[in-house]
Design a protein around this motif. Structure first.
Motif, PDB file in Angstrom:
ATOM      1  N   TRP A 208       0.340  -1.275   0.395  1.00  0.00           N
ATOM      2  CA  TRP A 208       0.440   0.131   0.356  1.00  0.00           C
ATOM      3  C   TRP A 208       0.586   1.212   0.134  1.00  0.00           C
ATOM      4  O   TRP A 208       0.625   2.304  -0.991  1.00  0.00           O
ATOM      5  CB  TRP A 208      -0.796  -0.158   1.357  1.00  0.00           C
ATOM      6  CG  TRP A 208      -2.061   1.640   1.447  1.00  0.00           C
ATOM      7  CD1 TRP A 208      -1.404   2.563   2.569  1.00  0.00           C
ATOM      8  CD2 TRP A 208      -2.708   1.519   0.913  1.00  0.00           C
ATOM      9  NE1 TRP A 208      -2.200   3.496   1.980  1.00  0.00           N
ATOM     10  CE2 TRP A 208      -3.488   2.553   1.025  1.00  0.00           C
ATOM     11  CE3 TRP A 208      -4.045   0.799  -0.143  1.00  0.00           C
ATOM     12  CZ2 TRP A 208      -4.976   3.483   0.461  1.00  0.00           C
ATOM     13  CZ3 TRP A 208      -4.937   0.894  -0.501  1.00  0.00           C
ATOM     14  CH2 TRP A 208      -5.894   2.005  -0.278  1.00  0.00           C
ATOM     15  N   THR A 247      -1.169  -1.839   4.917  1.00  0.00           N
ATOM     16  CA  THR A 247      -2.271  -1.517   5.501  1.00  0.00           C
ATOM     17  C   THR A 247      -1.824  -0.891   6.885  1.00  0.00           C
ATOM     18  O   THR A 247      -1.393  -1.250   7.186  1.00  0.00           O
ATOM     19  CB  THR A 247      -3.215  -1.347   5.085  1.00  0.00           C
ATOM     20  OG1 THR A 247      -3.533  -2.714   5.555  1.00  0.00           O
ATOM     21  CG2 THR A 247      -3.935  -1.536   3.279  1.00  0.00           C
ATOM     22  N   VAL A 258      -9.320   3.582   6.119  1.00  0.00           N
ATOM     23  CA  VAL A 258      -8.430   3.018   5.023  1.00  0.00           C
ATOM     24  C   VAL A 258      -9.582   1.628   4.252  1.00  0.00           C
ATOM     25  O   VAL A 258      -9.480   1.235   3.646  1.00  0.00           O
ATOM     26  CB  VAL A 258      -7.034   2.729   4.804  1.00  0.00           C
ATOM     27  CG1 VAL A 258      -5.888   1.361   4.168  1.00  0.00           C
ATOM     28  CG2 VAL A 258      -6.456   3.495   5.361  1.00  0.00           C
TER      29      VAL A 258
END
Length: 288
Positions: A208, A247, A258
């Motif tokens: 990410w 993440t 997110v």
């Protein structure tokens, strides 16, 4: 009701409640309907670091678990770093044998009443080619358990093994006409002139933080939101699923933001080390 029939019914019910025999079919069906459904989007990153590898994730109804492996003296050991290697913690003892036993007990599936496969993501930490060849030998011992590619066709199983980590594993995998595992692609695979099919790369994973600046604080930049959705749409158009690692994973608004954007973009897996946290989030959002 005749006395004999009544006694037989009561005996059957008592035995079922005591665990002595299987419940009658109608009672088993009712039990299956009321069992909490699996959270297919939930991915247990570094699953083996939990107190009960595999079982903790399954207790939280996860649809995907991840194990890192090292090839050491012919054994596939599960650990995060080389200093943590333990000869007793093998892929077979922590994952393959328990999964085989569970699938047998659940009549052919990891979650009774659900035929969708559990994903077992195997992250290779040593040289990919040699490690994969040893892994392939182990998977063949449990061929009845795994989704299999054979001569151009995919045959679903209770568990789908996907190979990640050292990229050298790709060479021996692509050479096989029969295999019991699949390859974890990267975003660059979506851009290849002749991309591999989903029968070889069913999953696209990437970091990410290497693709997005947003970490859940403030507004998600629209250009990044469109990039995220474009990646997922491109993968889905080819029958591939998408997962991001790295993440945010500390409990709080940033992580929830997110995860919410990933759900809105139809990402297939949410990556976490916090099993209870993701379970609660997905239950709350009813997006599993």
């Amino acid at each position: 009701m005749a006395l004999t029939t009544r006694r037989r019914a009561l005996t059957t019910l008592a035995a079922g409640l005591a665990g002595g025999t299987a419940l009658p079919a109608y009672a088993q069906a009712s039990e299956d309907r009321h069992r909490p459904r699996p959270l297919w989007r939930a991915h247990a990153h570094n699953d083996y670091l939990h107190p009960r590898p595999l079982f903790d994730a399954l207790d939280h109804r996860f649809g995907s678990v991840e194990a890192d492996i090292f090839l050491v003296d012919g054994q596939l050991l599960v650990a995060h770093d080389p200093v943590e290697l333990d000869p007793a913690r093998t892929l077979e003892s922590l994952y393959l044998k328990p999964l085989a036993a569970r699938v047998k007990a659940n009549r052919g599936s990891v979650y009774r009443g659900y035929r969708k496969p559990l994903q077992l993501l195997i992250d290779i930490k040593t040289e990919g080619s040699a490690t994969y060849l040893e892994l392939d030998r182990r998977l063949r011992r449990y061929r009845h358990l795994f989704t299999t590619y054979a001569h151009g066709r995919v045959h679903p199983g209770a568990v789908t093994a996907v190979i990640s980590g050292d990229r050298a594993a790709r060479v021996p995998m692509e050479a096989q006409t029969v295999r019991h595992a699949f390859y974890d692609g990267r975003f660059l695979d979506l851009l290849a002139p002749a991309p591999a099919p989903a029968s070889f790369i069913p999953l696209i994973s990437d970091n990410w933080t290497l693709n997005f600046t947003w970490q859940g604080v403030g507004t998600f930049p629209e250009v990044e939101r469109q990039k995220l959705r474009g990646i997922i749409l491109a993968a889905h158009s080819r029958g591939q699923k998408v997962r991001f690692w790295a993440t945010p994973d500390l409990a709080g608004p940033a992580r929830d933001a997110v995860w919410s954007e990933l759900l809105a973009a139809d990402a297939d897996y949410l990556n976490t080390d916090d099993l209870a946290g993701l379970e609660a989030f997905l239950d709350a959002h009813r997006q599993a």
